[in-house]
Design a protein around this motif. Structure first.
Motif, mmCIF file in Angstrom:
data_model
loop_
_atom_site.group_PDB
_atom_site.id
_atom_site.type_symbol
_atom_site.label_atom_id
_atom_site.label_comp_id
_atom_site.label_asym_id
_atom_site.label_seq_id
_atom_site.Cartn_x
_atom_site.Cartn_y
_atom_site.Cartn_z
ATOM 1 N N THR A 85 46.269 -8.452 41.099
ATOM 2 C CA THR A 85 47.210 -9.579 41.023
ATOM 3 C C THR A 85 48.553 -9.187 40.445
ATOM 4 O O THR A 85 49.551 -9.885 40.669
ATOM 5 C CB THR A 85 46.648 -10.713 40.151
ATOM 6 N N TRP A 146 43.433 -16.393 44.539
ATOM 7 C CA TRP A 146 43.863 -15.105 44.006
ATOM 8 C C TRP A 146 44.575 -15.221 42.672
ATOM 9 O O TRP A 146 44.696 -14.223 41.952
ATOM 10 C CB TRP A 146 44.801 -14.424 45.010
ATOM 11 N N PRO A 149 41.516 -15.105 39.685
ATOM 12 C CA PRO A 149 40.360 -14.718 40.483
ATOM 13 C C PRO A 149 39.038 -14.662 39.733
ATOM 14 O O PRO A 149 37.983 -14.519 40.357
ATOM 15 C CB PRO A 149 40.755 -13.324 40.997
ATOM 16 N N SER A 172 39.478 -14.461 47.610
ATOM 17 C CA SER A 172 40.732 -14.309 48.341
ATOM 18 C C SER A 172 40.855 -12.887 48.862
ATOM 19 O O SER A 172 40.408 -11.926 48.229
ATOM 20 C CB SER A 172 41.911 -14.636 47.428
ATOM 21 N N TYR A 174 43.352 -11.248 48.709
ATOM 22 C CA TYR A 174 44.209 -10.525 47.782
ATOM 23 C C TYR A 174 43.442 -9.986 46.574
ATOM 24 O O TYR A 174 43.932 -9.096 45.884
ATOM 25 C CB TYR A 174 45.355 -11.426 47.300
ATOM 26 N N THR A 175 42.249 -10.533 46.320
ATOM 27 C CA THR A 175 41.475 -10.116 45.146
ATOM 28 C C THR A 175 39.999 -9.884 45.482
ATOM 29 O O THR A 175 39.107 -10.344 44.755
ATOM 30 C CB THR A 175 41.587 -11.169 44.019
#
Length: 496
Positions: A85, A146, A149, A172, A174-175
Motif C-alpha cells: 500500500t 486495499w 487490507p 483487492s 492491489y493487496t
C-alpha cells in the motif's frame, strides 16, 4: 504507473502486486477463474461442518492461537502492508493492532452473543419454553479493500469464523499478498481443514465469488462496485453486507477545544494519505471560532509531508486512478472560487499527493459532494450548529462523522445521519464494536454483537413443557374454546 501487472505464464494467468511508491514487484499471484472460485467454495463448505462442530469453545481456542500468531508476527505483516500500500510502517501497525483486538473480542464473546437465549413465551403460550439461538450460515465470501487490507476485511473474516462459518476471501488486486498472508497464518493453527481460503484476481474473480453459492457476501469498496456486487448476488438471492465509502463531516462548535479539533481534522483527513472511508473530508466550523480553527489547521497540515522516506508522515496514493479524481476535485473547487491555504493543484504528483486545505468552496462542488479519497479538507464557516448539521446531512453518503463540542456533543452526534460518530475525538469508533453506515455508504454492521449476528441465522425453538388448558392448534378446537380465548385476549389487551 500501475500497482498491478497482469501476465500470462503458459495457460495460467498471473499478476504482479507492485509497491506503489517504486513499482517494485512485491509478489506474483494467480488470477483465479470461476471454476477455481467454485472449487474453493466447495472445499470450504465441506470444512465448514467440521469447523462448526468444534463449538464455541473449540473455535475460541483456535482463534486465540491465531491472534497470538498475528501479534508475534505483526511486524512482518506490517512490512507487507507497507510494501503493497505504501503507507508508513507505523500506520500499518495501527490497523493490525485494531484487527487483533477485534479478533480477540469476537472469539471471547461469540458464545454469549450467539448461544441459546431464553425468550418470554407470553400468557397464551405459557406452557412453552422459548429459546432463540444463532447458527452458522455455512460459507461466507469476503471481498476486501486495499486501503486497510488487514483491519477492514478482518471485521468480516474474524467475526464470520467466530460465528462458525468457513470463509473464502478475495483481497483487492492491489493487496493480494496481505490476503494470502492472513490465510496462511490461520492455516498454521487450523491445519486440518481449509476453513479460511483466499482467491486472487480482479473484478471477474469477485463476481465469480458472488455467484459461487456462498451463503453471504461481505463487500467493502465503492458504491458503484457495491451495486454490481448486489446485482450479481441477487441472481441467487445471496444476502450481502455492503460498506461503500463516505464523505464524512467534522463539526466544530463554538465551545470546542479548537486546537484538538484542528489536530483531529488534519489527522482524520490526511492519515493514510486520505485513503480512509471513515476519514474526514468536510469540516463545518462555528463562525465564532472559524478563523482560529483555520489558522491551526494550516499550521498542522503544513507539517505533514507525503513521501517514501522514513520522515514522511503519509505515503503514496495506492490506486493510481485515484490521482485524477483528487486532481479534478481540487481544480473544480479552485475554479469556482475556492482557495487553497495549503497545497493546491500542484500538490498532486505522479505517485504522491501533498496535503491540501481548501476554503470558500461551494457546497455543490465535486470536492464537497463526491468522495475524494485523498489528503484534502474543505472547511466551511457556519452561523450555528443547526446549519452545520443540515449541511453535513445533505449527502448521499452516511458512514461516519465527528463532533467537537463541550456542551452539545451527544446531542449533535445523534442528529447526524451517519452510522457512527466520534465526539471530541476522531475515528474512535473503529476500535469499538459496531461499524457500518447508511445511504450510499452501505448497510449491515461489522464488529460487536451486530457483527457476529450478521454472519449467523436466527433459529427459534419452542418446546412444550406441559399440555395447555386451551389447545389452539387442533381441528378439535370447540366454539367454547374460541370463546374463552376471545374473552382472555379482551381481558389482556382490550380497552380499560
Amino acid at each position: 504507473m500501475t500497482s498491478v501487472k497482469p501476465a500470462t505464464t503458459g495457460e495460467r494467468t498471473t499478476f504482479d502486486s507492485l509497491d506503489p511508491a517504486t513499482d517494485e514487484v512485491v509478489g506474483t499471484f494467480p488470477v483465479h477463474a470461476a471454476a477455481d472460485v467454485e472449487a474453493a467454495v466447495e472445499r470450504a463448505r465441506a470444512a465448514s461442518s467440521w469447523w462448526a462442530g468444534l463449538g464455541f469453545a473449540g473455535r475460541e481456542e483456535r482463534l486465540r492461537r491465531w491472534k497470538n500468531v498475528l501479534t508475534t508476527r505483526s511486524a512482518q505483516l506490517a512490512e507487507l502492508v507497507h510494501a503493497e500500500t505504501g503507507k508508513p510502517h507505523g500506520d500499518a501497525m495501527l490497523e493490525i493492532v485494531l484487527a487483533i483486538d477485534h479478533t480477540a473480542w469476537a472469539a471471547k464473546h461469540a458464545r454469549k452473543v450467539l448461544g441459546p437465549q431464553r425468550r418470554a413465551a407470553g400468557l397464551l403460550m405459557a406452557n412453552q419454553a422459548a429459546t432463540v439461538e444463532y447458527q452458522p450460515l455455512g460459507v461466507v465470501g469476503v471481498i476486501g479493500p486495499w486501503n486497510y487490507p488487514v483491519f477492514t476485511p478482518m471485521g468480516s473474516i474474524a467475526y464470520a469464523l467466530a460465528a462458525g462459518n468457513a470463509v473464502v476471501f478475495k483481497p483487492s488486486e492491489y493487496t493480494p499478498g496481505v490476503g494470502r498472508w492472513l490465510a496462511e497464518s490461520f492455516a498454521e493453527v487450523v491445519p486440518e481443514q481449509p476453513v479460511f481460503a483466499v482467491v486472487t484476481g480482479f473484478g471477474e474473480t469477485g463476481a465469480a465469488l458472488c455467484r459461487s453459492g456462498v451463503d453471504k457476501l461481505a463487500f467493502t469498496g465503492s458504491p458503484g462496485t457495491g451495486r454490481k456486487i448486489m446485482a450479481a448476488c441477487a441472481e441467487t438471492l445471496t444476502p450481502v453486507l455492503i460498506e461503500a465509502g463516505g464523505k464524512d463531516a467534522l463539526l466544530v462548535d463554538a465551545d470546542a477545544d479548537v486546537a484538538a479539533a484542528a489536530d483531529a481534522a488534519v489527522w482524520g483527513g490526511m492519515s493514510n494519505a486520505g485513503q480512509t472511508c471513515v476519514g474526514v473530508e468536510r469540516v463545518y466550523v462555528h463562525e465564532r471560532v472559524y478563523d482560529e480553527f483555520v489558522a491551526k489547521v494550516v499550521d498542522v497540515a503544513s507539517t505533514v509531508r507525503a513521501g517514501s522516506d522514513a520522515s514522511a508522515k503519509i505515503g503514496p496514493i495506492t490506486m493510481p486512478a485515484q490521482l485524477s479524481v483528487i486532481r479534478r476535485h481540487i481544480a473544480d473547487a479552485l475554479s469556482r472560487g475556492g482557495r487553497a491555504l495549503v497545497g493546491g493543484e500542484d500538490a498532486v504528483g505522479d505517485r504522491f499527493v501533498q496535503p491540501t486545505v481548501l476554503v470558500d468552496v461551494p457546497e455543490d462542488s465535486a470536492a464537497v459532494r463526491e468522495e475524494t479519497f485523498g489528503p484534502t479538507l474543505t472547511i466551511a464557516k457556519v452561523h450555528d450548529m443547526d446549519e452545520a448539521v443540515a449541511k453535513a446531512n445533505d449527502s448521499r453518503y452516511g458512514l461516519a462523522s465527528t463532533v467537537f463540542s463541550k456542551a452539545r456533543g451527544m446531542e449533535l452526534a445523534r442528529r447526524l445521519r451517519s452510522g457512527m460518530t466520534s465526539v471530541n475525538s476522531v475515528i474512535s469508533f473503529a476500535g469499538i464494536p459496531s461499524f457500518g453506515g447508511v445511504g450510499d455508504s452501505g448497510f449491515g454492521r461489522i464488529h460487536g454483537q451486530e457483527g457476529l449476528r450478521e454472519f449467523a441465522r436466527a433459529k427459534a425453538i419452542a418446546r412444550q413443557r406441559f399440555r395447555p388448558p386451551l389447545l389452539l392448534t387442533t381441528f378439535d378446537r370447540s366454539p367454547k374454546t374460541d370463546a374463552k380465548v376471545a374473552k382472555l385476549i379482551n381481558l389482556l389487551h382490550g380497552k380499560r
